[in-house]
Motif scaffolding. Structure first.
Motif, PDB file in Angstrom:
ATOM      1  N   VAL A   1     -18.838  21.731  57.764  1.00 11.65           N
ATOM      2  CA  VAL A   1     -17.533  21.984  58.362  1.00 11.65           C
ATOM      3  C   VAL A   1     -17.331  23.482  58.605  1.00 11.65           C
ATOM      4  O   VAL A   1     -16.704  23.886  59.588  1.00 11.65           O
ATOM      5  CB  VAL A   1     -16.409  21.396  57.485  1.00 11.65           C
ATOM      6  CG1 VAL A   1     -15.031  21.763  58.029  1.00 11.65           C
ATOM      7  CG2 VAL A   1     -16.551  19.876  57.416  1.00 11.65           C
ATOM      8  N   ILE A   2     -17.865  24.320  57.718  1.00 15.61           N
ATOM      9  CA  ILE A   2     -17.803  25.768  57.956  1.00 15.61           C
ATOM     10  C   ILE A   2     -18.519  26.118  59.261  1.00 15.61           C
ATOM     11  O   ILE A   2     -17.999  26.858  60.101  1.00 15.61           O
ATOM     12  CB  ILE A   2     -18.421  26.538  56.775  1.00 15.61           C
ATOM     13  CG1 ILE A   2     -17.496  26.458  55.554  1.00 15.61           C
ATOM     14  CG2 ILE A   2     -18.665  28.006  57.152  1.00 15.61           C
ATOM     15  CD1 ILE A   2     -18.103  27.027  54.285  1.00 15.61           C
ATOM     16  N   LEU A   3     -19.724  25.571  59.456  1.00 19.40           N
ATOM     17  CA  LEU A   3     -20.458  25.834  60.689  1.00 19.40           C
ATOM     18  C   LEU A   3     -19.725  25.261  61.901  1.00 19.40           C
ATOM     19  O   LEU A   3     -19.698  25.874  62.973  1.00 19.40           O
ATOM     20  CB  LEU A   3     -21.861  25.242  60.591  1.00 19.40           C
ATOM     21  CG  LEU A   3     -22.825  26.003  59.669  1.00 19.40           C
ATOM     22  CD1 LEU A   3     -24.100  25.196  59.443  1.00 19.40           C
ATOM     23  CD2 LEU A   3     -23.148  27.371  60.255  1.00 19.40           C
ATOM     24  N   GLY A   4     -19.098  24.098  61.742  1.00 15.54           N
ATOM     25  CA  GLY A   4     -18.298  23.547  62.823  1.00 15.54           C
ATOM     26  C   GLY A   4     -17.113  24.435  63.161  1.00 15.54           C
ATOM     27  O   GLY A   4     -16.773  24.633  64.336  1.00 15.54           O
ATOM     28  N   GLY A   5     -16.473  25.002  62.115  1.00 15.72           N
ATOM     29  CA  GLY A   5     -15.367  25.929  62.355  1.00 15.72           C
ATOM     30  C   GLY A   5     -15.819  27.172  63.107  1.00 15.72           C
ATOM     31  O   GLY A   5     -15.125  27.651  64.019  1.00 15.72           O
TER      32      GLY A   5
END
Length: 479
Positions: free
Chosen positions: A361-365
């Protein structure tokens, strides 16, 4: 008769689920009240600062609240580390209330130093709202940490949307009481902070952080039992339906593995109180030796830096192509869409954090932040496209904030957790304040497209950290 949580056996019998539900309801309510207090003051802060101190320093006065929130994170989390969440949150709201009163006095006396001091202390309300998200995680089940943290973040949406509509009413009412124009909203802010502090002081019992530590200490002190085959220890499950190994977060000697992510850490045994050395220096020492904690802090700080840098200059960008009669209306619409992107979808982001893992999710953000910079930076003076960019910017911020905060909270032991969380909020606040100041210079020297390009470049270290190969079996990391 109340349960005596100072006894390990009593702690082991404690049913955590009702305490966590009560804590979540309370935090959700006070987050709305505190969010109204913060936003109703911020909505008129720049205008009031311009009247008292002049337009040239209005932005600096406004950023004083951001700096104040960052600096107040240090004493607030030090108190939390020693005495629990409740006194820390109450202190933060109380300081914010004092700041609101000082701003009102500054408006009445036209005192610039008093205005800056008031805005600095007003950041206490923001500090409390930020720390509330961590309070939601103390007793959360590992598989639901992201969702429960995100619900408290989402509660801010209600205050952020409702507060600007109260600003004009507050100003009209208090002007009739003799207060200067634009001072009334800060008087209402101070009242909201006091109300939130009183509610937390009376109702946040038992303290979730102290309860988590007691459960962890009880779990560490429990003697191992023999398994059914007589060949090994069996997991001890406390009565009451709340296993200490899953309910309060990382517990002594266990590696909590969040669903879908496996980013949970192995936490050392801890007592009810943090060691006296658990300050910012100890927090930095822990973060430096824990890759998952470093990633969590970097995600929160970089996401906030990019968001503030682009968002702060968007009204200026709109002002370049629209007349004064239209620009305020357009700024309101675009920033409302941006705020919706930040907060409205945070429960979905929290669910994805638990489902897919913190790192994903961090990479998606980060991907959404890059998309936002690309869309906004190439929008020219096309307002609908710029609005889309600002919505993507808010969604990217939500991803890095929720997933980063969740990963950070579960990557360190309960003994130093408040100090590390305060360290993270301090870094985040200073990053945002620096971005707000520097973005103006970049905008003036090179323009909005270059600003968005530099903001995108700022995500490179975070991407490198998130993609770093993880040693097998490293604590707090995916295997």
């Amino acid at each position: 008769m109340a349960t005596d949580l100072t006894e390990p056996r009593a702690a082991a019998r404690l049913d955590v689920a009702p305490i966590q539900r009560r804590t979540m309801r309370l935090l959700f309510t006070t987050q709305i009240i505190g969010g109204i207090g913060v936003t109703i003051g911020i909505s008129v802060g720049a205008l009031l600062a311009a009247r008292v101190a002049g337009t040239a320093v209005a932005g600096v006065a406004q950023s004083a609240g951001v700096v104040g929130a960052a600096l107040l994170a240090v004493p607030v989390t030090r108190i939390m580390a020693r005495h629990g969440r409740r006194p820390g949150l109450v202190l933060a709201y109380a300081v914010g209330a004092v700041g609101g009163v000082l701003v009102v006095l500054a408006a009445a006396t036209r005192s610039v130093p008093l205005l800056f001091l008031g805005m600095l202390l007003f950041g206490g309300g923001t500090a409390a709202n930020l720390q509330a998200r961590y309070t939601a995680v103390d007793l959360a089940e590992p598989a639901r940490r992201g969702r429960q943290l995100s619900l408290i973040v989402w509660a801010t949406t209600i205050g952020a949307v409702a507060a600007p509509n109260f600003a004009a009413l507050a100003d009209r009412v208090t002007t009739g009481w003799g207060l200067p124009p634009l001072a009334g909203p800060f008087a209402f802010s101070a009242t909201a902070f006091v109300l939130a502090a009183v509610v937390l002081l009376g109702l946040l019992r038992p303290d979730p952080l102290l309860t988590a530590r007691r459960l962890a200490a009880a779990d560490a002190a429990s003697p191992p039992t023999t398994g059914p085959d007589g060949g090994g220890p069996a997991a001890a499950v406390p009565s009451g339906g709340a296993a200490a190994a899953t309910a309060p977060g990382p517990t002594a000697g266990t590696a909590a593995s969040p669903a879908g992510g496996g980013d949970g850490p192995a936490a050392a045994p801890v007592g009810v109180r943090a060691p006296r050395g658990a300050g910012m220096r100890a927090a930095w020492s822990v973060v430096r030796g824990q890759p998952a904690a470093r990633l969590g802090i970097a995600a929160v700080a970089v996401g906030h830096l990019v968001m503030v840098a682009v968002m702060a200059m968007t009204p200026v960008r709109l002002g370049e192509s629209h007349a004064d009669a239209d620009v305020l209306r357009l700024v309101g619409i675009v920033l409302s869409l941006h705020i919706a992107g930040m907060y409205a979808f945070s429960p979905v982001v929290g669910w994805l954090t638990d489902r897919l893992g913190r790192r994903a999710v961090i990479l998606g953000g980060v991907g959404l932040l890059l998309a936002a910079c690309a869309v906004a930076g190439t929008a020219g003076h096309h307002t609908p496209r710029l609005s889309v960019g600002l919505v993507l910017l808010g969604l990217g911020w939500s991803g890095t904030m929720v997933a980063g905060s969740t990963l950070l909270s579960e990557s360190v032991s309960a003994g130093v957790r408040p100090s590390v969380q305060g360290f993270s909020d301090m870094i985040m606040g200073l990053a945002g304040a620096s971005a707000a100041v520097l973005s103006g210079f970049v905008m003036q020297a090179a323009g909005y497209p270059v600003l968005t390009l530099l903001a995108a470049v700022a995500t490179v270290p975070l991407v490198a950290l998130a993609l770093r190969p993880v040693p097998t079996g490293a604590p707090g990391e995916e295997d």
